[in-house]
Design a protein around this motif. Structure first.
Motif, mmCIF file in Angstrom:
data_model
loop_
_atom_site.group_PDB
_atom_site.id
_atom_site.type_symbol
_atom_site.label_atom_id
_atom_site.label_comp_id
_atom_site.label_asym_id
_atom_site.label_seq_id
_atom_site.Cartn_x
_atom_site.Cartn_y
_atom_site.Cartn_z
ATOM 1 N N GLU A 49 0.830 -1.207 0.000
ATOM 2 C CA GLU A 49 0.000 0.000 0.000
ATOM 3 C C GLU A 49 0.862 1.253 0.000
ATOM 4 O O GLU A 49 0.510 2.248 -0.647
ATOM 5 N N GLN A 50 1.971 1.206 0.718
ATOM 6 C CA GLN A 50 2.903 2.330 0.678
ATOM 7 C C GLN A 50 3.566 2.432 -0.691
ATOM 8 O O GLN A 50 3.725 3.526 -1.239
ATOM 9 N N PHE A 51 3.930 1.288 -1.272
ATOM 10 C CA PHE A 51 4.603 1.275 -2.569
ATOM 11 C C PHE A 51 3.712 1.866 -3.659
ATOM 12 O O PHE A 51 4.168 2.659 -4.496
ATOM 13 N N PHE A 52 2.432 1.480 -3.649
ATOM 14 C CA PHE A 52 1.505 1.962 -4.681
ATOM 15 C C PHE A 52 0.768 3.239 -4.266
ATOM 16 O O PHE A 52 -0.098 3.721 -5.003
ATOM 17 N N GLN A 53 1.085 3.773 -3.071
ATOM 18 C CA GLN A 53 0.529 5.049 -2.604
ATOM 19 C C GLN A 53 -1.003 5.028 -2.545
ATOM 20 O O GLN A 53 -1.684 5.917 -3.077
ATOM 21 N N PRO A 58 -9.595 4.420 0.681
ATOM 22 C CA PRO A 58 -10.329 3.208 1.073
ATOM 23 C C PRO A 58 -10.889 2.438 -0.126
ATOM 24 O O PRO A 58 -10.978 1.204 -0.089
ATOM 25 N N ASN A 59 -11.259 3.154 -1.177
ATOM 26 C CA ASN A 59 -11.818 2.495 -2.354
ATOM 27 C C ASN A 59 -10.776 1.587 -3.015
ATOM 28 O O ASN A 59 -11.046 0.415 -3.317
ATOM 29 N N LEU A 60 -9.561 2.109 -3.229
ATOM 30 C CA LEU A 60 -8.504 1.300 -3.844
ATOM 31 C C LEU A 60 -7.992 0.230 -2.885
ATOM 32 O O LEU A 60 -7.622 -0.868 -3.312
ATOM 33 N N GLN A 61 -8.000 0.532 -1.589
ATOM 34 C CA GLN A 61 -7.603 -0.482 -0.610
ATOM 35 C C GLN A 61 -8.571 -1.664 -0.658
ATOM 36 O O GLN A 61 -8.149 -2.831 -0.696
ATOM 37 N N GLY A 62 -9.862 -1.369 -0.651
ATOM 38 C CA GLY A 62 -10.863 -2.434 -0.717
ATOM 39 C C GLY A 62 -10.798 -3.198 -2.025
ATOM 40 O O GLY A 62 -10.930 -4.419 -2.043
ATOM 41 N N TRP A 63 -10.567 -2.474 -3.147
ATOM 42 C CA TRP A 63 -10.490 -3.122 -4.456
ATOM 43 C C TRP A 63 -9.272 -4.029 -4.546
ATOM 44 O O TRP A 63 -9.350 -5.147 -5.060
ATOM 45 N N THR A 64 -8.135 -3.579 -4.017
ATOM 46 C CA THR A 64 -6.929 -4.399 -4.064
ATOM 47 C C THR A 64 -7.114 -5.691 -3.273
ATOM 48 O O THR A 64 -6.756 -6.777 -3.739
ATOM 49 N N MET A 65 -7.688 -5.581 -2.082
ATOM 50 C CA MET A 65 -7.902 -6.764 -1.252
ATOM 51 C C MET A 65 -8.934 -7.710 -1.849
ATOM 52 O O MET A 65 -8.839 -8.923 -1.713
ATOM 53 N N SER A 66 -9.933 -7.160 -2.519
ATOM 54 C CA SER A 66 -11.031 -7.994 -3.026
ATOM 55 C C SER A 66 -10.895 -8.323 -4.508
ATOM 56 O O SER A 66 -11.726 -9.058 -5.045
ATOM 57 N N SER A 67 -9.861 -7.814 -5.184
ATOM 58 C CA SER A 67 -9.737 -8.049 -6.628
ATOM 59 C C SER A 67 -9.612 -9.534 -6.959
ATOM 60 O O SER A 67 -10.165 -10.011 -7.965
ATOM 61 N N PHE A 179 8.641 4.152 13.127
ATOM 62 C CA PHE A 179 8.760 4.294 11.672
ATOM 63 C C PHE A 179 7.553 5.023 11.104
ATOM 64 O O PHE A 179 6.411 4.697 11.416
ATOM 65 N N SER A 180 7.811 6.009 10.248
ATOM 66 C CA SER A 180 6.729 6.700 9.546
ATOM 67 C C SER A 180 6.397 5.944 8.265
ATOM 68 O O SER A 180 7.096 5.008 7.871
ATOM 69 N N ASP A 181 5.310 6.370 7.596
ATOM 70 C CA ASP A 181 4.947 5.760 6.314
ATOM 71 C C ASP A 181 6.074 5.908 5.298
ATOM 72 O O ASP A 181 6.358 4.992 4.525
ATOM 73 N N ALA A 182 6.725 7.062 5.303
ATOM 74 C CA ALA A 182 7.835 7.294 4.369
ATOM 75 C C ALA A 182 9.005 6.358 4.661
ATOM 76 O O ALA A 182 9.674 5.867 3.739
ATOM 77 N N ASP A 183 9.248 6.098 5.949
ATOM 78 C CA ASP A 183 10.312 5.169 6.318
ATOM 79 C C ASP A 183 10.015 3.759 5.818
ATOM 80 O O ASP A 183 10.907 3.057 5.330
ATOM 81 N N ILE A 184 8.759 3.348 5.966
ATOM 82 C CA ILE A 184 8.358 2.015 5.498
ATOM 83 C C ILE A 184 8.530 1.909 3.986
ATOM 84 O O ILE A 184 9.041 0.916 3.465
ATOM 85 N N LEU A 185 8.107 2.942 3.263
ATOM 86 C CA LEU A 185 8.233 2.940 1.804
ATOM 87 C C LEU A 185 9.692 2.829 1.367
ATOM 88 O O LEU A 185 10.017 2.118 0.417
ATOM 89 N N ALA A 186 10.574 3.509 2.065
ATOM 90 C CA ALA A 186 11.994 3.516 1.687
ATOM 91 C C ALA A 186 12.729 2.262 2.156
ATOM 92 O O ALA A 186 13.853 2.004 1.721
ATOM 93 N N SER A 187 12.100 1.475 3.013
ATOM 94 C CA SER A 187 12.759 0.296 3.578
ATOM 95 C C SER A 187 12.790 -0.862 2.581
ATOM 96 O O SER A 187 12.134 -0.840 1.532
ATOM 97 N N TRP A 188 13.571 -1.907 2.924
ATOM 98 C CA TRP A 188 13.603 -3.126 2.107
ATOM 99 C C TRP A 188 12.225 -3.771 2.029
ATOM 100 O O TRP A 188 11.819 -4.268 0.984
ATOM 101 N N ASN A 189 11.476 -3.735 3.146
ATOM 102 C CA ASN A 189 10.111 -4.274 3.141
ATOM 103 C C ASN A 189 9.252 -3.574 2.094
ATOM 104 O O ASN A 189 8.499 -4.214 1.349
ATOM 105 N N GLY A 190 9.343 -2.256 2.068
ATOM 106 C CA GLY A 190 8.494 -1.471 1.177
ATOM 107 C C GLY A 190 8.866 -1.574 -0.282
ATOM 108 O O GLY A 190 8.024 -1.341 -1.160
#
Length: 472
Positions: A49-53, A58-67, A179-190
């Motif tokens: 979710e951080q990677f794809f911003q 909520p609409n795109l979050q729900g669509w991604t989970m339910s796609s 960790f902030s959202d930006a930190d997560i995005l910049a991390s190896w996980n993100g």
């Protein structure tokens, strides 16, 4: 084995249990892949979710989970249209191919649209496997052990769920609470970690595809398509010559009485409609009992209870272990206690537990007490509704329309599942977590009433016996 008139009755110990177990286990790998594919996205969610911003959408979050569930609907339709024409085995192999391609593509892409498309492709594989795996096992296994072997499919589902949870937990580098959202995005996980979570599915998916070569086609499908030689060979391997003769005659008789090949118009027949209605309601109820939101939205559920990201991933693993342990309880009791009793226990238990969970959220009760209630709910679901619904649905439909009827039941299941997964963020926002769980508690109470009034017991009966009794 003993004779009773012209009917052979066998003890479960007289069947070739090793052979039945091997082919059932291979078919049930479709369940394992479903479980992995279903849950892996929950562990990857904080990072992709951080990677794809899309964290504030909520609409795109729900669509991604339910796609993937949109793909499940298509897979269910394809299974109904094609399983009676091409057989169970070929479509299960095709589902394995889709799982493999989806796992590779989902992890490789950096384009949100392609990410969703690969998820939908995996969903088609889920829709096929979730319908065909229990159907195939039910058509292979003898009556006295059918519940246990069909429950293998649910066992592999929860193994797949636990595998995804463990892999997600191990791949993700621990995230400090500050960790902030930006930190997560910049991390190896993100950037990379979430990709490996999806790629790990390639190993079981490829194995499933290769092992399907060793599995025979369903005897009931072969009889429908006039291949007597292969049928007798398979049935003799399962239970010997006497069993093979009796089973072949019984299956042939019911198919002859039904006459011809099925089309979906047969589902509108007066005797079929009540059975189909039971299958549809149970399939939708299994989803709308609410447990799947714990797996798909574990981040939100546990975050609302006061857990941090690292604790959330560990708690998700705990839910998977409980899920696995209590699935063994279901396997050991489904042929003893019966399907109906376990369904009554599950629906009433979940209704009560959801009231308590909702109250815990409402009164801000400590996180560990809430975790205990959630684990009890998962245990109740795992020993009842999760495996038993598909045992029942794989049993109650007549031979001639089983493929089409299970496709309709599965289609309604995925429609209900899509609605459940897509709407949870909105219910959560409008009602709060407490109100949402109370809503699911009311649904479980309604399911309890339906099961009590309408569900027959099917344990220890052959598919043909069930058909003759339920079609009266």
């Amino acid at each position: 084995m003993k004779e009773k008139g012209d009917v052979y009755e066998m003890k479960s110990s007289e069947y070739n249990s090793g052979y039945i177990f091997k082919i059932s286990l291979v078919a049930a790998m479709g369940g394992l892949l479903f479980g992995y594919d279903w849950v892996v996205i929950g562990g990857a969610k904080p990072f992709y979710e951080q990677f794809f911003q899309i964290t504030d959408n909520p609409n795109l979050q729900g669509w991604t989970m339910s796609s993937a569930l949109a793909g499940c609907l298509l897979g269910a339709i394809l299974s109904g249209l094609l399983s009676d024409k091409y057989g169970r085995k070929r479509l299960l192999a095709f589902s394995a191919f889709l799982f493999t391609l989806s796992a590779i593509g989902t992890g490789a892409t950096s384009n949100f649209t392609l990410f969703v498309m690969y998820r939908i492709m995996g969903g088609v594989g889920i829709g096929l496997a979730y319908n065909l795996s229990p159907m195939y096992i039910a058509e292979i296994a003898p009556a006295s052990v059918r519940g246990k072997f069909v429950s293998l499919n649910q066992l592999t589902i929860v193994i797949g769920i636990l595998a995804a949870q463990l892999i997600n937990w191990q791949i993700a580098v621990p995230v400090p609470e500050e960790f902030s959202d930006a930190d997560i995005l910049a991390s190896w996980n993100g950037q990379m970690g979430w990709r490996y979570m999806f790629w790990a599915e390639v190993i079981p998916a490829g194995s499933f595809l290769l092992l399907m070569v060793l599995v025979p086609e369903s005897p009931r499908w072969l009889i429908k398509n006039g291949n007597e030689a292969k049928v007798m060979t398979i049935l003799r391997k399962i239970g010997g010559k006497g069993y093979a003769i009796q089973e072949y005659e019984d299956i042939s008789k019911t198919l002859k009485e039904d006459g011809g090949r099925v089309n979906f118009a047969h589902l509108q027949e007066r005797k079929i409609r009540p059975i189909l209605w039971i299958g549809i309601v149970l399939a939708v109820f299994q989803q709308w009992c609410g447990i799947n939101v714990v797996f798909n939205y574990a981040e939100e559920v546990f975050e609302a209870a006061g857990f941090g990201v690292s604790d959330i991933l560990f708690n998700i693993v705990i839910t998977g272990v409980i899920n696995l342990v209590f699935t063994f309880v279901a396997i050991s009791t489904v042929d003893k206690l019966g399907r109906r009793r376990l369904m009554l226990i599950g629906s009433s238990g979940l209704s009560f537990l959801y009231i308590l969970i909702g109250a815990a959220y409402y009164f801000s009760i400590s996180s560990w007490a809430l975790l205990a209630l959630v684990l009890l709910a998962i245990a109740t679901y795992s020993m009842s509704l999760a495996p038993v619904v598909w045992v029942i649905i794989s049993e109650i439909f007549p031979n001639k329309i089983r493929g089409a009827a299970m496709a309709v039941a599965t289609l309604t299941l995925w429609t209900g599942s899509f609605a459940l997964t897509y709407t949870f963020p909105f219910f959560n926002k409008a009602l709060g977590v407490s109100g949402t769980f109370w809503l699911y508690g009311g649904i479980c109470l309604a399911g309890l009433m339906f099961i009590y009034r309408r569900l027959p017991e099917t344990k220890e009966k052959s598919l043909e016996e069930i058909e003759r009794e339920i079609m009266r």
